[in-house]
Each structure stands twice: as structure tokens, then as C-alpha cells.
Design a protein around this motif. Sequence first.
Motif, PDB file in Angstrom:
ATOM      1  N   LYS A 138     -19.383  17.525  18.291  1.00  0.00           N
ATOM      2  CA  LYS A 138     -17.879  17.006  18.144  1.00  0.00           C
ATOM      3  C   LYS A 138     -17.752  17.717  17.072  1.00  0.00           C
ATOM      4  O   LYS A 138     -16.831  17.308  15.490  1.00  0.00           O
ATOM      5  CB  LYS A 138     -17.594  15.379  18.145  1.00  0.00           C
ATOM      6  CG  LYS A 138     -16.458  14.954  18.376  1.00  0.00           C
ATOM      7  CD  LYS A 138     -16.500  13.176  18.325  1.00  0.00           C
ATOM      8  CE  LYS A 138     -15.328  12.923  18.828  1.00  0.00           C
ATOM      9  NZ  LYS A 138     -13.892  13.735  19.472  1.00  0.00           N
ATOM     10  N   LEU A 139     -16.102  18.357  17.469  1.00  0.00           N
ATOM     11  CA  LEU A 139     -15.197  18.821  16.407  1.00  0.00           C
ATOM     12  C   LEU A 139     -14.147  17.943  15.889  1.00  0.00           C
ATOM     13  O   LEU A 139     -13.267  17.507  16.349  1.00  0.00           O
ATOM     14  CB  LEU A 139     -15.017  20.121  16.596  1.00  0.00           C
ATOM     15  CG  LEU A 139     -15.569  21.304  16.718  1.00  0.00           C
ATOM     16  CD1 LEU A 139     -14.982  21.875  17.630  1.00  0.00           C
ATOM     17  CD2 LEU A 139     -16.882  21.641  15.568  1.00  0.00           C
ATOM     18  N   THR A 140     -13.729  18.092  14.170  1.00  0.00           N
ATOM     19  CA  THR A 140     -12.457  17.111  13.764  1.00  0.00           C
ATOM     20  C   THR A 140     -11.719  18.363  12.734  1.00  0.00           C
ATOM     21  O   THR A 140     -12.873  19.417  12.086  1.00  0.00           O
ATOM     22  CB  THR A 140     -12.683  16.370  13.159  1.00  0.00           C
ATOM     23  OG1 THR A 140     -13.665  17.532  11.432  1.00  0.00           O
ATOM     24  CG2 THR A 140     -14.245  15.567  13.660  1.00  0.00           C
ATOM     25  N   LYS A 141     -10.031  18.594  12.697  1.00  0.00           N
ATOM     26  CA  LYS A 141      -9.775  19.952  12.126  1.00  0.00           C
ATOM     27  C   LYS A 141      -9.800  20.024  10.828  1.00  0.00           C
ATOM     28  O   LYS A 141      -9.700  20.527  10.281  1.00  0.00           O
ATOM     29  CB  LYS A 141      -8.315  19.813  12.297  1.00  0.00           C
ATOM     30  CG  LYS A 141      -7.809  18.348  11.838  1.00  0.00           C
ATOM     31  CD  LYS A 141      -6.086  18.359  11.550  1.00  0.00           C
ATOM     32  CE  LYS A 141      -5.102  19.443  11.433  1.00  0.00           C
ATOM     33  NZ  LYS A 141      -3.352  19.198  11.894  1.00  0.00           N
ATOM     34  N   ASP A 142     -10.394  19.350  10.648  1.00  0.00           N
ATOM     35  CA  ASP A 142     -11.673  19.187   8.897  1.00  0.00           C
ATOM     36  C   ASP A 142     -13.036  19.169   8.504  1.00  0.00           C
ATOM     37  O   ASP A 142     -13.385  19.323   7.805  1.00  0.00           O
ATOM     38  CB  ASP A 142     -10.978  17.745   8.064  1.00  0.00           C
ATOM     39  CG  ASP A 142      -9.354  17.713   7.965  1.00  0.00           C
ATOM     40  OD1 ASP A 142      -8.996  18.796   7.827  1.00  0.00           O
ATOM     41  OD2 ASP A 142      -9.249  16.392   8.293  1.00  0.00           O
ATOM     42  N   PHE A 143     -13.676  19.997   9.983  1.00  0.00           N
ATOM     43  CA  PHE A 143     -14.572  20.220  10.009  1.00  0.00           C
ATOM     44  C   PHE A 143     -15.518  20.636   8.183  1.00  0.00           C
ATOM     45  O   PHE A 143     -15.355  22.059   8.454  1.00  0.00           O
ATOM     46  CB  PHE A 143     -14.945  21.129  11.199  1.00  0.00           C
ATOM     47  CG  PHE A 143     -16.885  21.394  11.463  1.00  0.00           C
ATOM     48  CD1 PHE A 143     -17.551  20.822  11.956  1.00  0.00           C
ATOM     49  CD2 PHE A 143     -17.020  22.734  10.960  1.00  0.00           C
ATOM     50  CE1 PHE A 143     -18.956  21.197  12.110  1.00  0.00           C
ATOM     51  CE2 PHE A 143     -18.598  23.166  10.487  1.00  0.00           C
ATOM     52  CZ  PHE A 143     -19.358  22.056  11.491  1.00  0.00           C
ATOM     53  N   GLN A 144     -16.897  20.447   8.178  1.00  0.00           N
ATOM     54  CA  GLN A 144     -17.164  21.188   7.005  1.00  0.00           C
ATOM     55  C   GLN A 144     -19.201  20.810   7.834  1.00  0.00           C
ATOM     56  O   GLN A 144     -19.632  19.382   7.622  1.00  0.00           O
ATOM     57  CB  GLN A 144     -16.960  20.305   5.722  1.00  0.00           C
ATOM     58  CG  GLN A 144     -16.017  21.055   5.506  1.00  0.00           C
ATOM     59  CD  GLN A 144     -15.591  19.975   3.552  1.00  0.00           C
ATOM     60  OE1 GLN A 144     -15.716  19.306   3.522  1.00  0.00           O
ATOM     61  NE2 GLN A 144     -14.971  20.680   2.792  1.00  0.00           N
ATOM     62  N   SER A 145     -19.295  22.338   7.140  1.00  0.00           N
ATOM     63  CA  SER A 145     -21.034  21.854   7.180  1.00  0.00           C
ATOM     64  C   SER A 145     -22.010  21.935   6.690  1.00  0.00           C
ATOM     65  O   SER A 145     -21.431  21.885   5.519  1.00  0.00           O
ATOM     66  CB  SER A 145     -20.948  23.698   8.247  1.00  0.00           C
ATOM     67  OG  SER A 145     -22.655  23.299   7.798  1.00  0.00           O
ATOM     68  N   ASP A 146     -22.893  20.358   7.246  1.00  0.00           N
ATOM     69  CA  ASP A 146     -23.952  19.936   5.923  1.00  0.00           C
ATOM     70  C   ASP A 146     -24.793  20.346   6.703  1.00  0.00           C
ATOM     71  O   ASP A 146     -26.000  19.565   6.492  1.00  0.00           O
ATOM     72  CB  ASP A 146     -23.557  18.328   6.020  1.00  0.00           C
ATOM     73  CG  ASP A 146     -24.232  17.415   6.959  1.00  0.00           C
ATOM     74  OD1 ASP A 146     -23.646  18.327   8.409  1.00  0.00           O
ATOM     75  OD2 ASP A 146     -23.135  15.921   6.967  1.00  0.00           O
ATOM     76  N   TRP A 147     -25.029  21.017   7.021  1.00  0.00           N
ATOM     77  CA  TRP A 147     -26.466  21.994   7.649  1.00  0.00           C
ATOM     78  C   TRP A 147     -27.690  22.553   7.208  1.00  0.00           C
ATOM     79  O   TRP A 147     -26.845  23.313   6.252  1.00  0.00           O
ATOM     80  CB  TRP A 147     -25.646  22.589   8.935  1.00  0.00           C
ATOM     81  CG  TRP A 147     -27.223  23.158   9.808  1.00  0.00           C
ATOM     82  CD1 TRP A 147     -28.422  22.287   9.935  1.00  0.00           C
ATOM     83  CD2 TRP A 147     -27.485  24.342  10.201  1.00  0.00           C
ATOM     84  NE1 TRP A 147     -29.227  22.972  10.757  1.00  0.00           N
ATOM     85  CE2 TRP A 147     -28.567  24.375  11.075  1.00  0.00           C
ATOM     86  CE3 TRP A 147     -26.973  25.877  10.265  1.00  0.00           C
ATOM     87  CZ2 TRP A 147     -29.867  25.365  11.527  1.00  0.00           C
ATOM     88  CZ3 TRP A 147     -27.054  26.826  11.004  1.00  0.00           C
ATOM     89  CH2 TRP A 147     -28.839  27.171  11.637  1.00  0.00           C
ATOM     90  N   ARG A 148     -28.489  21.439   6.396  1.00  0.00           N
ATOM     91  CA  ARG A 148     -29.367  22.209   5.825  1.00  0.00           C
ATOM     92  C   ARG A 148     -30.965  22.582   6.905  1.00  0.00           C
ATOM     93  O   ARG A 148     -31.764  22.244   6.941  1.00  0.00           O
ATOM     94  CB  ARG A 148     -29.741  21.154   5.149  1.00  0.00           C
ATOM     95  CG  ARG A 148     -29.351  20.072   4.088  1.00  0.00           C
ATOM     96  CD  ARG A 148     -28.415  20.845   2.916  1.00  0.00           C
ATOM     97  NE  ARG A 148     -29.536  20.704   1.981  1.00  0.00           N
ATOM     98  CZ  ARG A 148     -29.116  21.786   0.638  1.00  0.00           C
ATOM     99  NH1 ARG A 148     -27.569  21.645   0.248  1.00  0.00           N
ATOM    100  NH2 ARG A 148     -30.507  21.345  -0.618  1.00  0.00           N
ATOM    101  N   PHE A 149     -30.666  24.233   6.336  1.00  0.00           N
ATOM    102  CA  PHE A 149     -31.332  24.659   7.552  1.00  0.00           C
ATOM    103  C   PHE A 149     -32.767  25.005   7.203  1.00  0.00           C
ATOM    104  O   PHE A 149     -33.560  25.386   8.146  1.00  0.00           O
ATOM    105  CB  PHE A 149     -31.104  25.798   8.489  1.00  0.00           C
ATOM    106  CG  PHE A 149     -30.070  26.806   6.769  1.00  0.00           C
ATOM    107  CD1 PHE A 149     -30.910  27.809   6.301  1.00  0.00           C
ATOM    108  CD2 PHE A 149     -28.701  26.700   5.907  1.00  0.00           C
ATOM    109  CE1 PHE A 149     -30.705  28.967   5.280  1.00  0.00           C
ATOM    110  CE2 PHE A 149     -28.579  27.595   5.368  1.00  0.00           C
ATOM    111  CZ  PHE A 149     -29.604  28.703   4.777  1.00  0.00           C
ATOM    112  N   TYR A 150     -32.769  25.039   5.869  1.00  0.00           N
ATOM    113  CA  TYR A 150     -33.841  25.423   5.733  1.00  0.00           C
ATOM    114  C   TYR A 150     -35.554  24.067   5.453  1.00  0.00           C
ATOM    115  O   TYR A 150     -35.296  23.630   4.436  1.00  0.00           O
ATOM    116  CB  TYR A 150     -34.250  26.249   4.297  1.00  0.00           C
ATOM    117  CG  TYR A 150     -35.198  26.512   3.452  1.00  0.00           C
ATOM    118  CD1 TYR A 150     -35.778  27.564   4.354  1.00  0.00           C
ATOM    119  CD2 TYR A 150     -36.435  26.113   2.732  1.00  0.00           C
ATOM    120  CE1 TYR A 150     -37.084  28.395   3.617  1.00  0.00           C
ATOM    121  CE2 TYR A 150     -36.387  26.646   2.009  1.00  0.00           C
ATOM    122  CZ  TYR A 150     -37.469  27.771   3.083  1.00  0.00           C
ATOM    123  OH  TYR A 150     -38.968  28.338   2.392  1.00  0.00           O
ATOM    124  N   ALA A 151     -35.811  24.581   5.945  1.00  0.00           N
ATOM    125  CA  ALA A 151     -37.925  23.522   5.786  1.00  0.00           C
ATOM    126  C   ALA A 151     -38.326  24.155   5.014  1.00  0.00           C
ATOM    127  O   ALA A 151     -39.012  25.558   5.667  1.00  0.00           O
ATOM    128  CB  ALA A 151     -38.357  23.588   6.474  1.00  0.00           C
TER     129      ALA A 151
END
Length: 576
Positions: free
Chosen positions: A561-574
Motif C-alpha cells: 500500500k502506497l502513500t504520497k509520502d512514501f519512504q523506503s525503510d527496506w533493509r535488504f541486506y542479510a
Amino acid sequence: MKQKRMAAFCLIVVIQLAGGRLVTAQSPYTLDTSHSELRPLIERFMADRGSLVRFHNVPNAPVRTAALKRFYDEAQAQLAALNFDKLSYDGQIDYLLLKNHLAYEQRTLATSAAAFAETEKLMPFVHTIFEWHETRRKLAKVDPVQTAARMNELNKQIAAARKSLDPAVVKKPVANQAAQQLNALRGTLREWFNYYNGYDPLFSWWVEAPYKQVDAALQSYAAHLRERIVGVKAEDTEAIIGNPIGREALMSDLAYEMIPYTPEELIAIGKQELAWCQNEMKKVAREMGFGDDWHAALEKVKNTYVEPGKQTEVIRDLALEAIDYVEKHDLVTVPQLAKDSWRMDMMSPERQLVSPFFLGGESILVSYPTNTMQHEAKLMSMRGNNPNFSRATVQHELIPGHHLQGFMTQRYKNYRQLFSTPFWGEGWALYWELLLWDRGFAQTPEQKMGMLFWRAHRGARIVFSLSFHLGQMTPQQCIDLLVNDVGHELDNATAEVRRSFAGSYSPLYQAAYLLGGLQFYGLQKELVGGGKLTNRAFHDLILRENRIPVALVRAILTQQKLTKDFQSDWRFYAPR
């Protein structure tokens, strides 16, 4: 709305649940039937910006900066007037992409203006050249007598600026930037002069002689800055200087890429990846009978190079092997035209100075020595492009890497190329190296060493490129890292570092290879490893969304789900 979103997915790939697993039918090479309400706005933005920058084509000219700022402000206002919540999912993605792009362009404009203010102190006379350029653009009449007088005065101002230089105060990066800008301004002034010269007899009679004096003065001043301040002699055309941008600028670039890591955290990832590669190289060295001496094992692999004239055959066979592998294992859709339309060309000795290895896309450029190169340079090129090293890079450059990538992005949502990012572009090609390693694509110890060499190289790129821009490593230290910790030939390492800091690549570009690959790698583990998509569906969906930040690719594939103030907090590195 949810049903409409899923329907869009089904246009690309037929899905069904079977025994709790998501399986896919073979994805056809279909037409792009996607729809976004923002597509016309983005296409208009690209066309209008193109017209603007072609007209105002002198970087840092105040009139150009002001025009771009107005243009971006107007585009931001137009975007803000849209109702985000009423847009389709594609429209919301494009809204976020354009919003992010505009914010970055505004920050970049401000950063460039601030940087120019520093270099301007060394060349306060440049506004005269800016003014003459604008006069020509406006097709205004030029007074030859007055222009000759101003040209004579400009010559005096250049001499005064040069005389006032204080080497103890001027910073080397600022002086280097000023030298580069002076050389560019010579081109601007030459274009202006040639517009009138010969066509206006009075102009030529009055202006030709003082113009030649000014041109020579600009050239001499730029050389003086490099020699006196930067410390590079005029004849040293291969010196590596670069311009570290600092932590604040790196953070701005990372924000644009939607990567919620600091430069320091990314350097730590690069070091972890490099250490993992070295440990794996020791394992392979033991298989080869060298104990833990991976350098010695690497030397043996380097000497598997083929004789001159045979390299093109090697590349052809490796390319066909990679295509056969991805199709046999149903990893990604490869249209027949993509298989039929790639080409091969040889790289010139001059270009090999900055690109000692392959470059690719629809045409793969093969780096291999010619008869004109010195003996040591020939050997370094042949050793650095041996078949076991090349096996990890041919598929990176062609299929399933850059050629397939370029082929598909020209046919699906091509308007999104405005938002192109090396984390998607280089990351996609590098990701295949990671995936193929996991799948056992490298079978012999020599093939494993070749793949590990390149993976170590990408980890080192993260470390040295970000450290350089933080002011923590010199170009020579970057070269030493590639030689000692990766196993590069000295000339090849030097060419890699020169390429990284020559100014034709963005500061994050070299780090983007492995970091972007790790983003796709983490996403593949999440969706394919989690049983939500097959490999083929996963890869086809990525290619059909075009060149956008990987965080938004993840949002699309997970239907976040998206909002107009979307900011990624995805920590992709394991961490391993």
C-alpha cells in the motif's frame, strides 16, 4: 481496486495456486498494455526539459540555473495538484517516481550552484562569457568595437585572477573543478566566436586577435591550476584526481535511490562481501592444490588466457552457453529477436585505458590487446580477460544481463527511463552473477575462482568508491586495494579507478553494482524463496517495470500500500 491490480498482473503472467504453491505458466512476450495517468505528464516533462537544457546548454550559467529552478517548481506544483489516492497503482508509482526525481533535481541544482560559487572565486570573469553566450542565443546584435574592448579587458582579468592565486588557501578539488570548467568555457567561447567570425567582416577584423589571446589565456590558466594547485603536470594526461563529494551529497544521492543506509553502513557491507569472497577463494585454492594461497590459485587461472585472435570465439561460446542455461532452467523469458540481435565489437586500445574489461548491451565490446600495445600491457589484458574470468561477465553484459535488460525496457514502460538508476541497471546484471553462483553455474575450481574474482571486485568497489568520496581513501589506496585484496593486474586496477573518478560516472555508480544486485537478491529470496513467484515470473515482472529504484520494484511485486509520502525503510541486506 485490488481486483484491478491483480488483473494487471495476470496480463503478464498466468498464475494459479496448486497445493499451496504459486506456479506460473510460461510468460509470453506480450505487448505493453499498462496504463498510468501520469505517463503523459512524464513524457511532456522529458520533452520540455530536453528543449530547456538544449537551449540553456552552458552548465552553471545563472540564466540556466534560474530557468531550471522555475521549470522544476512548476512541475512540482502540477504534480501536487493531483489526487494521489484516486490514481491507479501504476499512477501512484509514477507519482512517487516523479516526485522523488523533482526533489533530487532541485537538490542537485542547489548543490551545483554552491559548488560553482567556490570555483567562481578563482575565475570571477566567467560571467562575461555567459553574457556573450546568452546574447547569441537571443539573436541580439553585437557591436564589434565594444566587444573587442571587452575581450581585451577579459584578458587582463584572467591574468589578474591567476596572479592572485594563493596555493596555501585554494583546495585541490576546487582548483581541479575550476580547471575543468575553464576548459569547457573555452568551448563555449569558441562556439560564440565561430557564429560571427567570417560572416561579419567587422567582427572578424576587430575581435579575432583578442579572442585568440583570451583563448590562450584560458588554456594557460587551466593548466596553471592543475600544475600549481592540483599538482599534476600538463603532460600527465593519465593522472587520477577526482572530486570527492562528501557525506552530505552521498546521503542526498542515497535518498534519491530510496536506500535507507548510511555510507558507513554500505562500506561495512562491502567489507563483509569482500571478506566472504576471500574466504571462498581460499576454499577453491585448496581444491586447486594451493592451500590457502588464493593469490597463487588466481595466478594460475589468469594464465588460462587464449592466444590472440581466439577471444571472439570464446565470447561467442560463453554467450550461447548463458542463453541456453537460462532457457533450459526456465529462469526468464528471452524473446527470439533478443537472441538474434546482439552483436560483438572490439574495444580500442585507447578505450581500454579506462575500460580494461567488457562493456556490453546490444553490442558486447571485447577488451583484448592489439599489436600496437606494449608487451606488458598485452599480457595484463589477456590475463585479465581469460575465459574463466570472462564466464562471469559475458552473461552480465548480454543475456540475461544488459542486452536482455535493454531489449525489454525499450518495450515496456519506456517512459520510466527518466528515472533510470544504476542500482537497477547494473544491479540486475550483477544479481545474475549471485543467482548463478547459488545455482552451481560455476562447476570447475577455475570457473569458481573466475566468478569469485568479479564478486570480490564488486565488494571492493563499494569500499573504495564510497571511502574516496568521504575523503578516507586516495586514488592510489583504491588501486592498492584492488591489487592486494582482489588480485587485479596493476594496469587493470589503475584503469578501474581512473574510470570510477573521471567524472563520467555518478558517485554511487561503482557501489551500485553489488548493492543493487543484493537488493534483487534479497527480493528474490523473499518472493521466489517464499513460494510466492516462480523465477521466471519474478524476473519477467521486474523487466516489465523498467529502470526504477528497487525499493519501488519491491512495492509493486508485493502490492504494498502506497502513500504520497512514501519512504523506503527496506533493509535488504542479510549478513552472512
